[in-house]
Scaffold this motif. Sequence first.
Motif, short mmCIF file in Angstrom:
data_model
loop_
_atom_site.label_atom_id
_atom_site.label_comp_id
_atom_site.label_asym_id
_atom_site.label_seq_id
_atom_site.Cartn_x
_atom_site.Cartn_y
_atom_site.Cartn_z
N PRO A 130 -12.85 -7.62 -6.03
CA PRO A 130 -13.73 -6.44 -6.10
C PRO A 130 -12.96 -5.13 -6.17
N VAL A 131 -11.81 -5.06 -5.48
CA VAL A 131 -11.01 -3.84 -5.52
C VAL A 131 -10.46 -3.61 -6.93
N LEU A 132 -10.03 -4.68 -7.58
CA LEU A 132 -9.51 -4.54 -8.94
C LEU A 132 -10.62 -4.13 -9.91
N ASP A 133 -11.81 -4.71 -9.75
CA ASP A 133 -12.92 -4.32 -10.61
C ASP A 133 -13.32 -2.85 -10.40
N GLU A 134 -13.27 -2.43 -9.15
CA GLU A 134 -13.57 -1.02 -8.87
C GLU A 134 -12.49 -0.10 -9.43
N LEU A 135 -11.26 -0.57 -9.39
CA LEU A 135 -10.17 0.26 -9.90
C LEU A 135 -10.27 0.46 -11.41
N THR A 136 -10.72 -0.56 -12.13
CA THR A 136 -10.85 -0.41 -13.58
C THR A 136 -11.92 0.61 -13.96
N SER A 137 -12.94 0.74 -13.11
CA SER A 137 -14.00 1.71 -13.42
C SER A 137 -13.72 3.08 -12.84
N SER A 138 -12.98 3.15 -11.74
CA SER A 138 -12.68 4.43 -11.10
C SER A 138 -11.23 4.41 -10.63
N ILE A 139 -10.38 5.06 -11.39
CA ILE A 139 -8.95 5.12 -11.06
C ILE A 139 -8.75 6.26 -10.07
N THR B 297 -6.52 7.44 -6.21
CA THR B 297 -5.36 7.19 -5.35
C THR B 297 -5.69 6.18 -4.26
N LEU B 298 -6.91 6.24 -3.71
CA LEU B 298 -7.30 5.30 -2.66
C LEU B 298 -7.33 3.87 -3.17
N ASN B 299 -7.92 3.68 -4.34
CA ASN B 299 -7.97 2.33 -4.91
C ASN B 299 -6.58 1.81 -5.28
N LEU B 300 -5.74 2.69 -5.79
CA LEU B 300 -4.37 2.29 -6.12
C LEU B 300 -3.60 1.89 -4.87
N GLU B 301 -3.80 2.58 -3.75
CA GLU B 301 -3.13 2.24 -2.50
C GLU B 301 -3.62 0.89 -1.97
N ARG B 302 -4.91 0.63 -2.09
CA ARG B 302 -5.46 -0.65 -1.63
C ARG B 302 -4.90 -1.80 -2.48
N VAL B 303 -4.81 -1.61 -3.78
CA VAL B 303 -4.25 -2.65 -4.64
C VAL B 303 -2.78 -2.88 -4.33
N ARG B 304 -2.06 -1.81 -4.04
CA ARG B 304 -0.63 -1.97 -3.70
C ARG B 304 -0.47 -2.78 -2.42
N ARG B 305 -1.32 -2.54 -1.42
CA ARG B 305 -1.25 -3.29 -0.17
C ARG B 305 -1.61 -4.76 -0.39
N PHE B 306 -2.65 -5.02 -1.17
CA PHE B 306 -3.03 -6.39 -1.45
C PHE B 306 -1.96 -7.12 -2.26
N LYS B 307 -1.31 -6.39 -3.14
CA LYS B 307 -0.25 -7.03 -3.94
C LYS B 307 0.93 -7.44 -3.07
N GLY B 308 1.25 -6.65 -2.04
CA GLY B 308 2.30 -7.04 -1.10
C GLY B 308 1.92 -8.29 -0.32
N ASN B 309 0.66 -8.35 0.12
CA ASN B 309 0.20 -9.55 0.83
C ASN B 309 0.23 -10.78 -0.08
N LEU B 310 -0.12 -10.58 -1.34
CA LEU B 310 -0.09 -11.69 -2.29
C LEU B 310 1.33 -12.20 -2.50
N LEU B 311 2.29 -11.31 -2.59
CA LEU B 311 3.68 -11.72 -2.77
C LEU B 311 4.18 -12.50 -1.56
N SER B 312 3.85 -12.05 -0.36
CA SER B 312 4.27 -12.75 0.85
C SER B 312 3.65 -14.14 0.93
N ILE C 172 -5.19 -0.43 -16.87
CA ILE C 172 -5.14 0.92 -16.32
C ILE C 172 -4.11 1.76 -17.06
N ASN C 173 -2.98 1.19 -17.38
CA ASN C 173 -1.96 1.93 -18.14
C ASN C 173 -2.47 2.31 -19.53
N ILE C 174 -3.23 1.42 -20.14
CA ILE C 174 -3.81 1.73 -21.45
C ILE C 174 -4.79 2.90 -21.34
#
Length: 430
Positions: free
Chosen positions: A168-177, A179-194, A350-352
Motif C-alpha cells: 500500500p505504501v508503494l501504491d500511495e507513493l506512485t500517486s503522491s510523491i 518526502t514522508l512516503n519516500l522515508e517510509r519506503v526507505r525504512r521498509f526497504k531496509g527491513n526487507l534487506l535484513s 517514480i524516476n520516470i
Amino acid sequence: MEKSENSNKGVPSGGARAGAFGHAFGYSGVKKRGHGSRSWIKIEQNGNAKVMELDKSTIMKNCSLPSRDLRLLDPLFIYPSAILGREKAIVVNLEQIRCVITADEAFVMNSLDGSVMQYKTELCNRLQATRDHADGLPFEFKALELALELTCTSLDAQAKELTSEIRPVLDELTSSISTLNLERVRRFKGNLLSLTQRVQKVRDEIEHLMDDDGDMAEMYLTEKKEKMEGYMSNDSDIDNIRSVAVNSDLDNIPSVGLDSVKWLSKSAPVSPVAPVSPEAVTIGSHKLQRAFSSITRSSQHETLTTTSSSQKEDIVQLEMLLEAYFVFIDHTLSKLSSLKEYIDDTEDLINIKLGTVQNQLIQFELLLTAATFVVTCFAVVTGVFGMNFETSVFDNPFTFNWVLVISCIGCGILYSCFLIYFKGKKLVPV
C-alpha cells in the motif's frame, strides 16, 4: 610486611570494585563471560521437560562439544543461522531457537521469546503423542524438524506481513510523491534487506547439508549410539570367549565365522587330567589371536557393507526431510525477491515521473526565455525610435509602422523556430 598490609587497607579488592560498579548500574555483580551458569530447558525423549541451570563445561562434557560450537548459542553475540552435526550432538542456531540435540534429550536455551516456548510445548506434545507407537523418525530428527518448521514458518509470516505493509505504501507513493512516503519506503526497504539476508542464510545452510552426505551421516545420533552399544556388547562377548578358550583345547579352534565362535564356546571341553605345557600355551595363544583377527576382519567387513547400504537409505530419508523445508524457505525467498523487484519497478516509475516533470519545467523555462527575447526585440525598436536625433528616416510617417511589422514577423518566425526545435525534445533522460 606490616606496611604492605596496612597500605592495602581501605583499598577495595577487584571483586568489591566489580560489585560496587555493578550496584551503581543496577545489578549486583559482574560475572566473567562464558563461566556463569545459564538457564536451559531439558526436553527428554519421553516428552518431559524441566528448566535447569547448567554451565558451559557441563554441556561440553555431556554432549562432547568444543567451546567454539557453544559460542554460537551465546545470546550475547549475534551469529548467523547454523546447523552443525557432531559426534554425539547436533548444534542448532536458527533465529531465536538455539539448542543442543543429542540422541536422548535436547537442551534448549531458555528465553522469554515466544518461539522458544512454542518449540518446547510443541516438541513435548509430539513426543508424548508418539510415545506408544513409533513414527519412523529418531528423536534428534524430530527435534531438528520442529526447529526448521518453526523457523521457516516464522520467516514466511514475517515476509507476508512485510509484503502487506509495503505494497500500500508503494501504491500511495506512485500517486503522491512526498518526502514522508519516500522515508517510509526507505525504512521498509531496509527491513526487507535484513529479512532477505536471514532467509538466504537459512536456505544456504539447508542446501549445504543436502549437498554433503558426510554431514548428514553425522546427524544420525541414535543409529551411532546403537552401533556403539552393539560394538561394546560384541567386545564383551569376545572377551568371554577368550577367557573360556584359554582353558580349552586350543588346537581345535576354528578360524572362520562367528558361528564357529559360538560352537567354540559350547563344545570346547576343559581337560582336568592332562597338564598344559608353556610352549603349548604360547602356540595356542598365537592361534587364538589369528582366529579372532580373522573373525574381527570378517565381522568388520560385513558391518561396513551393511552400514554403507543402510547409510545411503537413511541419508535419502534425511535428505527428503531437508528438501521439504528447503522448498518452503526457497518459496519465501522468491516472495521477497518479487517484493524487491516490485520496489525497484516502483522506483523506476517514480524516476520516470520526476524526469518528465523536470523536462516540462526546462521546456517552460526555455519558452519563457524565448518570449523574453521577443519582447526585448520590440523594446530595442521602441528605444531606437525614441532617441533624440534627427534623421531622414523619421520624416516618413509610415517608417515606424513598417519597422514594427518587420520586427513582429521576425520575432514570430524566431519564436516558432524555438517551439519547433524544443517540441518533444527530451532534455533530461527519462
